[in-house]
Design a protein around this motif. Structure first.
Motif, short mmCIF file in Angstrom:
data_model
loop_
_atom_site.label_atom_id
_atom_site.label_comp_id
_atom_site.label_asym_id
_atom_site.label_seq_id
_atom_site.Cartn_x
_atom_site.Cartn_y
_atom_site.Cartn_z
N LYS A 4 0.84 -1.19 0.00
CA LYS A 4 0.00 0.00 0.00
C LYS A 4 0.88 1.24 0.00
N ASP A 5 0.58 2.17 -0.89
CA ASP A 5 1.30 3.44 -0.90
C ASP A 5 0.97 4.21 0.37
N THR A 6 1.99 4.87 0.93
CA THR A 6 1.79 5.60 2.19
C THR A 6 2.26 7.04 2.06
N PRO A 7 1.54 7.98 2.65
CA PRO A 7 1.97 9.39 2.60
C PRO A 7 3.23 9.62 3.41
N GLU A 8 4.09 10.47 2.92
CA GLU A 8 5.33 10.82 3.61
C GLU A 8 5.84 12.11 3.01
N GLU A 9 6.47 12.94 3.81
CA GLU A 9 6.96 14.22 3.30
C GLU A 9 8.33 14.51 3.90
N TRP A 10 9.35 14.53 3.04
CA TRP A 10 10.70 14.83 3.47
C TRP A 10 10.88 16.34 3.63
N GLU A 11 11.87 16.71 4.42
CA GLU A 11 12.10 18.13 4.71
C GLU A 11 12.47 18.90 3.45
N VAL A 12 11.85 20.06 3.31
CA VAL A 12 12.17 20.97 2.21
C VAL A 12 12.84 22.20 2.78
N ARG A 13 14.09 22.45 2.38
CA ARG A 13 14.86 23.57 2.91
C ARG A 13 14.50 24.90 2.23
N ALA A 14 14.14 24.84 0.95
CA ALA A 14 13.79 26.05 0.22
C ALA A 14 12.88 25.67 -0.94
N THR A 15 12.05 26.60 -1.35
CA THR A 15 11.16 26.35 -2.49
C THR A 15 10.93 27.64 -3.26
N GLU A 16 10.75 27.52 -4.57
CA GLU A 16 10.44 28.66 -5.41
C GLU A 16 9.59 28.19 -6.58
N THR A 17 8.91 29.13 -7.22
CA THR A 17 8.05 28.81 -8.36
C THR A 17 8.52 29.63 -9.56
N PRO A 18 9.44 29.08 -10.36
CA PRO A 18 10.01 29.85 -11.47
C PRO A 18 9.06 30.07 -12.64
N PHE A 19 7.96 29.29 -12.69
CA PHE A 19 7.01 29.44 -13.80
C PHE A 19 5.59 29.24 -13.30
N LYS A 20 4.68 30.14 -13.68
CA LYS A 20 3.26 30.00 -13.39
C LYS A 20 2.49 30.11 -14.70
N GLY A 21 1.73 29.04 -15.02
CA GLY A 21 0.93 29.04 -16.23
C GLY A 21 -0.54 29.26 -15.91
N ASN A 22 -1.38 29.09 -16.92
CA ASN A 22 -2.81 29.31 -16.76
C ASN A 22 -3.44 28.29 -15.81
#
Length: 208
Positions: A4-22
């Motif tokens: 069974k697939d299980t939810p998990e979230e590894w640590e994110v040190r930084a994030t950015e969104t270089p592109f936003k579309g419609n």
């Protein structure tokens, strides 16, 4: 062992969104790996989709043929569309897409399967419904534009679609997964044993 697939979230040190579309965007996350190293991961952020495998009384599947520019192909597909409204009920969205693309309604709905289309590079989640007891919708057809204005519609026997999938002639993700899942359900516990249409969908939580 239960697979069974299980939810998990590894640590994110930084994030950015270089592109936003419609409808979608591209996000870049700096993710901490198990060994402690930090690795940059780029991926498409997607609102999610629904698709409908509509099966008629003769065992035929309703399919449409549409041009898809990224792959430079006209693909045979099942009706599908984006979850345009955050938190939108996926069943309502699927019913809308079946009407808009095929001018058909269905009385019986089940969840056929849930998939992540390309989890290595996109967070798109798709819920594929099985729709039965089909009937045409009265009144004017939904006005289409762009690629949809060139769509072809057909009803194809299920076994013919299975043959096309296995021969490498049909490539659309939702059609392939939907057709093979339907065969597995028919050969297993049966279609009425599928999850109800309003079953929870943790990948895209929604209002009942």
């Amino acid at each position: 062992m239960t697979f069974k697939d299980t939810p998990e979230e590894w640590e994110v040190r930084a994030t950015e969104t270089p592109f936003k579309g419609n409808k979608t965007s591209v996000r870049t996350d700096d993710v901490v790996m198990p060994g402690g190293s930090v690795v940059r991961r780029d991926y498409q952020v997607h609102p999610g989709s629904v698709a409908v495998l509509a099966l008629d009384e003769e065992g035929r599947v309703l399919v449409l043929r549409q041009y898809r520019h990224p792959v430079r192909h006209k693909l045979w597909e099942i009706p599908a569309g984006l979850l345009d409204v955050p938190g939108e009920n996926p069943l309502h969205a699927a019913q809308r897409e079946l009407y808009e693309e095929a001018h058909v309604r269905a009385e019986t709905w089940r969840v056929l399967t849930d998939v992540y289309t390309t989890p290595g590079g996109c967070d798109e989640a798709v819920r594929i419904f099985l729709a039965r007891d089909l009937s045409p919708v009265e009144g004017e057809r939904f006005e289409v534009e762009d690629e949809e204005a060139d769509m072809e519609l057909a009803r194809v026997p299920l076994d013919e679609l299975v043959s096309g999938v296995l021969a490498g002639d049909l490539h659309n993700n939702c059609l392939v997964v939907g057709v093979l899942s339907l065969v597995a359900a028919q050969q297993g516990a049966g279609l009425d044993a599928l999850r109800p249409a309003e079953a929870a969908w943790p990948a895209r939580p929604f209002e009942a």
